[in-house]
Design a protein around this motif. Structure first.
Motif, PDB file in Angstrom:
ATOM      1  N   GLU A 106       2.154  -2.205  -4.823  1.00  0.00           N
ATOM      2  CA  GLU A 106       1.356  -1.293  -5.266  1.00  0.00           C
ATOM      3  C   GLU A 106       0.434  -0.614  -3.916  1.00  0.00           C
ATOM      4  O   GLU A 106       0.694  -1.364  -2.933  1.00  0.00           O
ATOM      5  CB  GLU A 106       0.273  -1.969  -6.011  1.00  0.00           C
ATOM      6  CG  GLU A 106       0.812  -2.456  -7.373  1.00  0.00           C
ATOM      7  CD  GLU A 106       1.188  -1.064  -8.211  1.00  0.00           C
ATOM      8  OE1 GLU A 106       0.466  -0.180  -8.303  1.00  0.00           O
ATOM      9  OE2 GLU A 106       2.274  -1.338  -8.999  1.00  0.00           O
ATOM     10  N   THR A 108      -2.149  -0.412  -2.326  1.00  0.00           N
ATOM     11  CA  THR A 108      -3.610  -0.900  -2.369  1.00  0.00           C
ATOM     12  C   THR A 108      -4.247  -0.037  -1.061  1.00  0.00           C
ATOM     13  O   THR A 108      -5.546  -0.129  -0.935  1.00  0.00           O
ATOM     14  CB  THR A 108      -3.582  -2.447  -2.133  1.00  0.00           C
ATOM     15  OG1 THR A 108      -2.932  -2.794  -0.916  1.00  0.00           O
ATOM     16  CG2 THR A 108      -2.929  -3.146  -3.277  1.00  0.00           C
ATOM     17  N   ILE A 110      -4.993   2.564  -0.526  1.00  0.00           N
ATOM     18  CA  ILE A 110      -5.396   3.906  -0.845  1.00  0.00           C
ATOM     19  C   ILE A 110      -7.212   3.453  -1.427  1.00  0.00           C
ATOM     20  O   ILE A 110      -7.791   4.133  -0.866  1.00  0.00           O
ATOM     21  CB  ILE A 110      -5.165   4.592  -2.173  1.00  0.00           C
ATOM     22  CG1 ILE A 110      -3.394   5.122  -1.876  1.00  0.00           C
ATOM     23  CG2 ILE A 110      -5.652   5.605  -2.913  1.00  0.00           C
ATOM     24  CD1 ILE A 110      -2.609   5.361  -3.092  1.00  0.00           C
ATOM     25  N   GLU A 111      -7.342   2.285  -1.789  1.00  0.00           N
ATOM     26  CA  GLU A 111      -8.466   1.919  -2.516  1.00  0.00           C
ATOM     27  C   GLU A 111      -9.187   1.463  -1.019  1.00  0.00           C
ATOM     28  O   GLU A 111     -10.219   1.414  -0.872  1.00  0.00           O
ATOM     29  CB  GLU A 111      -8.344   0.939  -3.559  1.00  0.00           C
ATOM     30  CG  GLU A 111      -9.593   0.502  -3.942  1.00  0.00           C
ATOM     31  CD  GLU A 111     -10.204   1.581  -4.850  1.00  0.00           C
ATOM     32  OE1 GLU A 111     -11.512   1.728  -4.558  1.00  0.00           O
ATOM     33  OE2 GLU A 111      -9.592   2.221  -5.449  1.00  0.00           O
ATOM     34  N   THR A 112      -8.194   0.377  -0.033  1.00  0.00           N
ATOM     35  CA  THR A 112      -8.798  -0.448   0.791  1.00  0.00           C
ATOM     36  C   THR A 112      -9.545   0.419   1.834  1.00  0.00           C
ATOM     37  O   THR A 112     -10.603   0.348   2.311  1.00  0.00           O
ATOM     38  CB  THR A 112      -7.716  -1.325   1.401  1.00  0.00           C
ATOM     39  OG1 THR A 112      -7.154  -1.838   0.437  1.00  0.00           O
ATOM     40  CG2 THR A 112      -8.362  -1.797   2.479  1.00  0.00           C
ATOM     41  N   GLY A 114     -10.881   3.666   1.315  1.00  0.00           N
ATOM     42  CA  GLY A 114     -11.735   4.637   0.610  1.00  0.00           C
ATOM     43  C   GLY A 114     -10.947   5.806   0.384  1.00  0.00           C
ATOM     44  O   GLY A 114     -11.960   6.739  -0.059  1.00  0.00           O
ATOM     45  N   ALA A 116      -9.364   6.588  -2.251  1.00  0.00           N
ATOM     46  CA  ALA A 116      -9.698   7.038  -3.708  1.00  0.00           C
ATOM     47  C   ALA A 116     -10.998   7.916  -3.956  1.00  0.00           C
ATOM     48  O   ALA A 116     -10.981   8.761  -4.653  1.00  0.00           O
ATOM     49  CB  ALA A 116      -9.745   5.786  -4.442  1.00  0.00           C
ATOM     50  N   LYS A 117     -12.125   7.429  -3.239  1.00  0.00           N
ATOM     51  CA  LYS A 117     -13.341   8.168  -3.160  1.00  0.00           C
ATOM     52  C   LYS A 117     -13.453   9.452  -2.713  1.00  0.00           C
ATOM     53  O   LYS A 117     -14.333  10.202  -2.700  1.00  0.00           O
ATOM     54  CB  LYS A 117     -14.513   7.222  -2.785  1.00  0.00           C
ATOM     55  CG  LYS A 117     -14.540   5.824  -3.629  1.00  0.00           C
ATOM     56  CD  LYS A 117     -15.819   5.194  -3.015  1.00  0.00           C
ATOM     57  CE  LYS A 117     -15.526   3.682  -3.258  1.00  0.00           C
ATOM     58  NZ  LYS A 117     -15.857   2.729  -2.360  1.00  0.00           N
ATOM     59  N   SER A 124      -5.931  13.631  -5.113  1.00  0.00           N
ATOM     60  CA  SER A 124      -5.538  12.358  -5.894  1.00  0.00           C
ATOM     61  C   SER A 124      -4.270  12.435  -6.831  1.00  0.00           C
ATOM     62  O   SER A 124      -3.502  11.631  -6.698  1.00  0.00           O
ATOM     63  CB  SER A 124      -6.870  11.873  -6.815  1.00  0.00           C
ATOM     64  OG  SER A 124      -7.838  11.492  -5.609  1.00  0.00           O
TER      65      SER A 124
END
Length: 143
Positions: A106, A108, A110-112, A114, A116-117, A124
């Motif tokens: 997965e 991860t 992307i979220e780790t 930042g 995604a924000k 996105s």
């Protein structure tokens, strides 16, 4: 690219998170992304065709798999500087891995880091489309 080649996708994601932690704001992180994109290997013009295009991206993105289930390699390019940087991150995590590792990993990072924000909805969506196509190609290699 001048980036180190990590042994696993998990190691690559951890290294990406570490690198992005050095930057204090998103202006610096975007510049780093652009710099990463500039380091992508040359992408022949003849590969920029409809068969290799990733649909769902606002920018033009092309993705080409090669190899076999034990070792898949991906080449990719975009007409956008920031998207090229995203490609560099994706390839670092997923290229030169087994099809099984690609399917099982997965994104991860992307979220780790930042992302995604801080990506526009269209970027996105494009990143999600690129990951979906890459994973689908790996999954089809497993069949």
């Amino acid at each position: 690219m001048n980036q180190p080649v990590e042994k696993t996708a998990a190691e690559a994601q951890a290294a990406i998170a570490e690198e992005f932690a050095f930057f204090s704001d998103w202006t610096e992180r975007y510049q780093y992304l652009i710099d990463l994109g500039r380091q992508l290997p040359p992408f022949p013009q003849e590969w920029k065709n409809e068969d290799n295009r990733v649909h769902g991206c606002q920018s033009m993105v092309w993705l080409i798999p090669s190899g076999d289930p034990g070792h898949m390699h991906f080449d990719a390019a975009s007409d956008s500087a920031i998207v090229s940087g995203l490609i560099a991150l994706v390839l670092r995590v997923y290229s030169n891995r087994s099809a099984r590792e690609i399917v099982d990993t997965e994104p991860t990072f992307i979220e780790t880091i930042g992302l995604a924000k801080h990506l526009s909805p269209t970027r996105s969506n494009g990143l999600a489309a690129m990951l979906a196509k890459l994973k689908a190609q790996a999954a089809s290699a497993l069949v």
